[in-house]
Motif scaffolding. Structure first.
Motif, PDB file in Angstrom:
ATOM      1  N   THR A 149      22.899  25.548  45.924  1.00 20.49           N
ATOM      2  CA  THR A 149      23.024  25.680  44.611  1.00 20.49           C
ATOM      3  C   THR A 149      22.155  26.796  44.183  1.00 20.49           C
ATOM      4  OG1 THR A 149      21.926  23.718  43.983  1.00 20.49           O
ATOM      5  CG2 THR A 149      24.091  23.552  43.633  1.00 20.49           C
ATOM      6  N   GLY A 150      21.201  27.180  45.100  1.00 18.54           N
ATOM      7  CA  GLY A 150      20.556  28.486  44.658  1.00 18.54           C
ATOM      8  C   GLY A 150      19.336  28.145  43.402  1.00 18.54           C
ATOM      9  N   ALA A 151      19.080  29.116  42.812  1.00 13.45           N
ATOM     10  CA  ALA A 151      18.125  28.944  41.606  1.00 13.45           C
ATOM     11  C   ALA A 151      18.732  29.556  40.352  1.00 13.45           C
ATOM     12  CB  ALA A 151      16.893  29.757  42.213  1.00 13.45           C
ATOM     13  N   THR A 152      18.118  29.525  39.479  1.00 14.61           N
ATOM     14  CA  THR A 152      18.503  30.166  38.222  1.00 14.61           C
ATOM     15  C   THR A 152      17.302  30.703  37.423  1.00 14.61           C
ATOM     16  OG1 THR A 152      18.082  27.757  36.732  1.00 14.61           O
ATOM     17  CG2 THR A 152      20.219  28.426  37.659  1.00 14.61           C
ATOM     18  N   ALA A 153      17.804  31.699  36.598  1.00 17.63           N
ATOM     19  CA  ALA A 153      16.733  32.372  35.962  1.00 17.63           C
ATOM     20  C   ALA A 153      15.965  31.534  34.945  1.00 17.63           C
ATOM     21  CB  ALA A 153      17.151  33.638  35.054  1.00 17.63           C
ATOM     22  N   PHE A 154      14.680  31.634  34.948  1.00 19.57           N
ATOM     23  CA  PHE A 154      13.876  30.715  33.822  1.00 19.57           C
ATOM     24  C   PHE A 154      13.625  31.526  32.690  1.00 19.57           C
ATOM     25  CE2 PHE A 154       9.580  29.866  32.481  1.00 19.57           C
ATOM     26  CZ  PHE A 154       9.591  28.338  31.799  1.00 19.57           C
ATOM     27  N   VAL A 155      13.953  30.886  31.543  1.00 18.85           N
ATOM     28  CA  VAL A 155      13.928  31.137  30.283  1.00 18.85           C
ATOM     29  C   VAL A 155      13.118  30.407  29.364  1.00 18.85           C
ATOM     30  CG1 VAL A 155      14.937  32.310  28.194  1.00 18.85           C
ATOM     31  CG2 VAL A 155      15.939  32.605  30.200  1.00 18.85           C
TER      32      VAL A 155
END
Length: 468
Positions: A149-155
């Motif tokens: 599933t990879g990684a997502t941008a952190f906001v």
């Protein structure tokens, strides 16, 4: 290889399955030594996420001779793409098709038969039942599951409500920023996050005549890869180009000013020291977080990422993980760490896929390494920049490059290279040999010749060879 048939419908319908596959099916794979193929007794695999790791997992399953049905879940309708290429597309230096190095979904399916469930968001994996639940309420059972599933941008929470801020992680992010900078002539921009992606965004905006301010909570640029001395060299060059830098400052908040038409006229970013930065364009490249939410930590061990062994299997039998969502082995420390690199995701996906197909294979890990080109500079970081030791430097008198090596117990443990990408592959291979215990570790004749052609002197080369 089994005969590959073309699948016309890349998004097949499927029935809801409430129970996992039978124990008989789970034990069906065996290796036929005469034919060198894998045979299955009604097995079924799932791959969740179809980026670099997911693609290589599927490819490895098929190249191992495994004809088991594979369902591939992807919450987008796009083929696998490389996130590091998104800035090139936004800058107009890469066509849209160039984002997808493995071709279209139709081409992938034709080469490596699979049931692609595109636009289908998996919401949970029951590790004990080996089931996958999707957002539409369907549940399906499998014998083996690869989570990619990879990684997502952190906001951060203080930015979550901003309407005009941009991120740079996905193809959609790249298209949105590309459209914005072609629609409006931005005069200034604040980029939060002095990462490899952040500097590429700074480059494309600077080249468009935008006044760029690069902000990071870390004390220096490339804090996870560069030694402080090299960071300072890069920062000095950036400032001479007119790019402003603000380091060592946390962002405490941001406030948008509407333009009266439903858009955002400007954003004011507040820093911990009380300063305020007012900008027309705000881009967030603060970092990423491993996408581990599918699994229950009570069933599958999770740290910052999903923990895996050398075969990429998790703590739950039959459940594998690969890519940015997992913590594999760090060759340098021997521990488990997320090494969020494209090539590493490919290796991990391949190893996971082969093991799912019944072909045992291991990886002993990887090292932290970063290579990036920006604003007529090349930066390469090899190894963990937190490791201390004797510092050895080399400044080329005529070729204009700089190398810093950190040596511990007579062996190099890390390199920073500025403006000489031609030697990066040789030094990375050298570092890996040292980590695998080879000592002394002389360079081969061809390697030595390449190092000399690229401008290194004999004395510095010999100092790196870990001779006893």
């Amino acid at each position: 290889m089994p005969e590959i048939r073309k699948i016309k419908d890349a998004v097949p319908r499927y029935a809801v399955l409430l129970e996992p596959a039978s124990p008989k099916a789970r034990g069906g794979a065996r290796h036929d030594r005469e034919k060198g193929l894998i045979h299955e007794a009604m097995e079924r695999f799932a791959i969740i996420g179809f980026g670099c790791a997911g693609y290589h997992g599927l490819r490895a399953i098929r190249e191992a001779g495994c004809s088991t049905r594979v369902d591939v879940y992807s919450d987008t309708t796009l083929p696998p793409y490389n996130p590091m290429l998104t800035t090139y597309y936004t800058a107009g230096r890469l066509p849209y098709e160039g984002l997808f190095p493995f071709g279209s979904l139709a081409e992938i399916v034709q080469a490596y038969e699979a049931s692609l469930l595109t636009g289908t968001r998996a919401v949970s994996v029951d590790a004990w039942r080996r089931t996958v639940a999707t957002a539409d309420g369907a549940v399906k059972g499998y014998d083996k599951i690869l989570i990619a599933t990879g990684a997502t941008a952190f906001v951060p929470g203080s930015f979550a409500t901003l309407r005009g801020a941009f991120c740079m992680r996905t193809v959609e992010d790249a298209a949105r920023l590309r459209e914005a900078i072609h629609r409006r002539d931005y005069q200034d921009a604040v980029i939060v996050g002095a990462s490899m992606v952040g500097i590429k965004v700074a480059e494309l905006l600077h080249n468009r005549g935008c006044q760029v301010t690069l902000v990071d909570m870390a004390p220096h640029i490339f804090a996870l890869a560069a030694y402080p001395e090299v960071s300072e060299m890069i920062e000095t060059r950036l400032e001479k180009m007119g790019i402003r830098t603000v380091f060592g400052q946390a962002i405490t908040g941001a406030e948008e000013e509407p333009d009266g038409t439903g858009g955002v006229k400007s954003t004011t970013v507040r820093l911990a020291d009380g300063r305020e930065l007012r900008t027309q364009l705000l881009v967030l490249n603060i970092g990423t977080r491993a996408a581990t939410g599918l699994v229950d930590p009570a069933e599958v061990k999770v740290d910052r990422g999903i923990l895996v062994d050398r075969r990429m299997q998790t703590s739950a039998p039959g459940i594998y993980a690969a890519g940015d969502c997992c913590q594999g082995r760090d060759l340098q420390s021997g521990g488990q760490q997320i090494i969020g690199l494209w090539a590493n995701a490919g290796i991990q996906g391949r190893v996971a896929g082969r093991n799912m197909a019944g072909v045992p294979e291991e990886t002993d890990g990887n090292i932290l390494h970063n290579i990036t080109h920006f604003l007529e500079m090349d930066f390469i970081g090899l190894g963990d920049n937190r490791l201390a030791g004797e510092v050895r430097t080399y400044q080329s008198p005529d070729k204009g490059f700089y190398i810093q090596a950190v040596v511990r117990d007579g062996r190099a443990v890390g390199f920073n290279i500025l403006d000489n990408y031609g030697i990066s592959g040789i030094l990375k291979a050298h570092l890996i040999k040292l980590l695998r215990g080879q000592q002394p570790c002389p360079f081969g004749p061809e390697q030595r010749g390449q190092l000399l052609r690229c401008g290194l002197e004999e004395a510095f080369i010999e100092a790196l060879e870990a001779r006893t």
